[in-house]
Design an enzyme around this catalytic site. Structure first.
Site, PDB file in Angstrom:
ATOM      1  N   THR A 247      29.550  47.218  -7.225  1.00 30.04           N
ATOM      2  CA  THR A 247      28.672  46.661  -8.268  1.00 30.04           C
ATOM      3  C   THR A 247      27.273  47.296  -8.257  1.00 30.04           C
ATOM      4  OG1 THR A 247      29.889  44.578  -8.154  1.00 30.04           O
ATOM      5  CG2 THR A 247      27.721  44.507  -9.192  1.00 30.04           C
TER       6      THR A 247
ATOM      7  N   CYS B 174      43.707  42.683  -5.640  1.00 30.64           N
ATOM      8  CA  CYS B 174      43.022  42.446  -6.913  1.00 30.64           C
ATOM      9  C   CYS B 174      43.379  41.028  -7.398  1.00 30.64           C
ATOM     10  CB  CYS B 174      43.470  43.489  -7.938  1.00 30.64           C
ATOM     11  SG  CYS B 174      42.627  43.299  -9.505  1.00 30.64           S
TER      12      CYS B 174
ATOM     13  N   LYS C 110      43.584  47.190   1.740  1.00 28.28           N
ATOM     14  CA  LYS C 110      42.422  46.459   1.221  1.00 28.28           C
ATOM     15  C   LYS C 110      42.772  44.988   1.057  1.00 28.28           C
ATOM     16  CE  LYS C 110      38.796  46.643  -2.232  1.00 28.28           C
ATOM     17  NZ  LYS C 110      38.203  47.416  -3.316  1.00 28.28           N
TER      18      LYS C 110
ATOM     19  N   THR D 181      41.858  52.361  -8.691  1.00 23.56           N
ATOM     20  CA  THR D 181      43.256  52.110  -8.318  1.00 23.56           C
ATOM     21  C   THR D 181      44.219  52.712  -9.346  1.00 23.56           C
ATOM     22  OG1 THR D 181      42.737  50.100  -7.103  1.00 23.56           O
ATOM     23  CG2 THR D 181      44.996  50.324  -7.903  1.00 23.56           C
TER      24      THR D 181
HETATM   25  C1  LIG Z   1      34.039  46.997 -12.360  1.00 23.38           C
HETATM   26  C2  LIG Z   1      34.811  46.892 -11.083  1.00 23.38           C
HETATM   27  C3  LIG Z   1      36.059  47.513 -10.991  1.00 23.38           C
HETATM   28  C4  LIG Z   1      36.793  47.430  -9.814  1.00 23.38           C
HETATM   29  N1  LIG Z   1      38.000  48.059  -9.727  1.00 23.38           N
HETATM   30  C5  LIG Z   1      38.681  48.050  -8.544  1.00 23.38           C
HETATM   31  C6  LIG Z   1      39.901  48.766  -8.399  1.00 23.38           C
HETATM   32  O1  LIG Z   1      40.374  49.454  -9.303  1.00 23.38           O
HETATM   33  N2  LIG Z   1      40.538  48.684  -7.206  1.00 23.38           N
HETATM   34  C7  LIG Z   1      40.049  47.956  -6.146  1.00 23.38           C
HETATM   35  O2  LIG Z   1      40.674  47.941  -5.069  1.00 23.38           O
HETATM   36  N3  LIG Z   1      38.880  47.299  -6.258  1.00 23.38           N
HETATM   37  C8  LIG Z   1      38.199  47.322  -7.412  1.00 23.38           C
HETATM   38  N4  LIG Z   1      37.009  46.657  -7.525  1.00 23.38           N
HETATM   39  C9  LIG Z   1      36.517  45.894  -6.356  1.00 23.38           C
HETATM   40  C10 LIG Z   1      35.501  46.706  -5.547  1.00 23.38           C
HETATM   41  O3  LIG Z   1      36.051  47.889  -5.044  1.00 23.38           O
HETATM   42  C11 LIG Z   1      34.908  45.850  -4.420  1.00 23.38           C
HETATM   43  O4  LIG Z   1      35.936  45.518  -3.502  1.00 23.38           O
HETATM   44  C12 LIG Z   1      34.261  44.552  -4.904  1.00 23.38           C
HETATM   45  O5  LIG Z   1      33.656  44.738  -6.160  1.00 23.38           O
HETATM   46  C13 LIG Z   1      33.184  44.057  -3.925  1.00 23.38           C
HETATM   47  O6  LIG Z   1      32.160  45.017  -3.758  1.00 23.38           O
HETATM   48  P1  LIG Z   1      30.746  44.969  -4.553  1.00 23.38           P
HETATM   49  O7  LIG Z   1      30.164  43.618  -4.319  1.00 23.38           O
HETATM   50  O8  LIG Z   1      29.961  46.104  -3.961  1.00 23.38           O
HETATM   51  O9  LIG Z   1      31.056  45.190  -5.990  1.00 23.38           O
HETATM   52  C14 LIG Z   1      36.258  46.724  -8.691  1.00 23.38           C
HETATM   53  C15 LIG Z   1      34.998  46.104  -8.808  1.00 23.38           C
HETATM   54  C16 LIG Z   1      34.279  46.188  -9.967  1.00 23.38           C
HETATM   55  C17 LIG Z   1      32.925  45.523 -10.041  1.00 23.38           C
END
Ligand SMILES: Cc1cc2nc3c(=O)[nH]c(=O)nc-3n(C[C@H](O)[C@H](O)[C@H](O)COP(=O)(O)O)c2cc1C
Length: 318
Positions: A270, A128, A164, A44
């Protein structure tokens, strides 16, 4: 692998790199493509560069099935990111979507304009849970604010916009927020951002483990919530918009589950730390074949009629 059409582009398969997973800078985006991502959602980007929260910013609890993060949206700002996306485009023919966040419609409008010539689409991060006052889920829990932000971004951006969503709202609010985004011109919904925020405490120091104190929950424990949100959105709006599922995906089985719940495509964050997107894609197509689906499209929403029936019995659906 049979390609899919998502957000106006052809993706080689339905599995993309989620915002924040790897792609904060050009090397992260390159890495995601080399590891088989069909599309990239950038880290982001905010109106000005941000350093993010103090560390630790990410803690993984694999035995408990989740991770917590509170990065605080560290990013190089739009001027630098536009250059990085241009460089990425010179190298790869893979769709790239800019994830953006601001504290109101005007900021989203500026960011949308900044990325209009370089990105294939926009993802509006109004979800977020740890970005700080006036940002993220605070905005994305209010339908009117989401409508204003979406309209500002859609007007300023020449291409598809996905909003989102946060899972941190009740079902009624979720559907109101989604309807507001769609009425304001969103072509897709990305569901979901992290849950929470959550807290872990270090026993020895009696202090929060994360530098920011609290952080968003991601990983396998998030999957059932994300799937339910995707299914609720698909039941209500599946004919009008594309739904991109994200939350706890780490295998082909997970992806197929999201397709059955109504997602057109998915993202991985993740699990991308330990598994390649291309491997998850191969597993997905193998499982689809075993289940008798010729292509991902056929599986999309297959679980929805029965899901609707069960919700009816609870009185949650007509
Ligand atoms: C380390 C980390 C950084 C993230 N940074 C962002 C971000 O900058 N913008 C955003 O919309 N989501 C961010 N997310 C959320 C992910 O895009 C995702 O929506 C969320 O982690 C669920 O997916 P997962 O279970 O596959 O991690 C981040 C997640 C993690 C783990």
């Amino acid at each position: 692998m049979i390609p899919v059409e998502v957000l106006g582009k052809r993706w080689d398969h339905p599995i993309a790199c989620a915002s924040g997973a790897l792609a904060a800078h050009l090397p992260g985006m390159e890495d995601a493509v080399l590891r088989g991502a069909a599309a990239i959602f950038t880290k982001t980007i905010t109106e000005s560069p941000r350093e993010g929260h103090p560390g630790p910013v990410f803690v993984d609890y694999p035995d408990e099935g989740y991770a917590l993060n509170a990065m605080g949206l560290p990013n190089p700002g739009p001027d630098r990111m536009v250059v990085e996306i241009e460089e990425f485009r010179d190298e790869f023919d893979v769709p790239v979507y800019a994830s953006v966040a601001a504290d109101g419609p005007e900021g989203f409008r500026k960011l949308a304009r900044a990325f209009s010539d370089v990105a294939d689409g926009l993802e509006l991060n109004v979800s977020c849970p740890h970005a700080g006052k006036g940002y993220g889920a605070e905005l994305g829990s209010d339908p009117e604010t989401v409508a204003e932000i979406t309209e500002a971004a859609v007007r300023a951006f020449d291409g598809p916009v996905s909003v989102k969503l946060t899972p941190n709202v009740d079902r009624e609010t979720l559907l109101e927020v989604a309807a507001a985004a769609i009425d304001a011109g969103a072509e897709a919904l990305t569901a979901v951002n992290t849950l929470g925020p959550g807290l872990r405490i270090d026993l020895r120091t009696a202090s929060p483990v994360l530098g920011a104190g609290v952080g968003g929950l991601s990983g396998p424990a998030l999957k059932p919530i994300a799937l339910r949100v995707v299914a609720d959105l698909a039941l209500e709006f599946g004919e009008e918009v594309e739904i991109i599922g994200v939350g706890g995906i780490r295998s082909g089985e997970d992806v197929v589950e999201f397709l059955l719940a109504g997602a057109k495509a998915v993202q991985v964050a993740t699990a991308a730390r330990e598994k390649d997107f291309g491997d998850i894609a191969m597993e997905t197509y193998r499982i689809l074949k075993e289940l008798g689906y010729e292509e991902p499209e056929e599986a999309i929403g297959a679980a929805l009629p029965e899901y609707r029936e069960r919700l009816r019995r609870l009185g949650w659906c007509q």
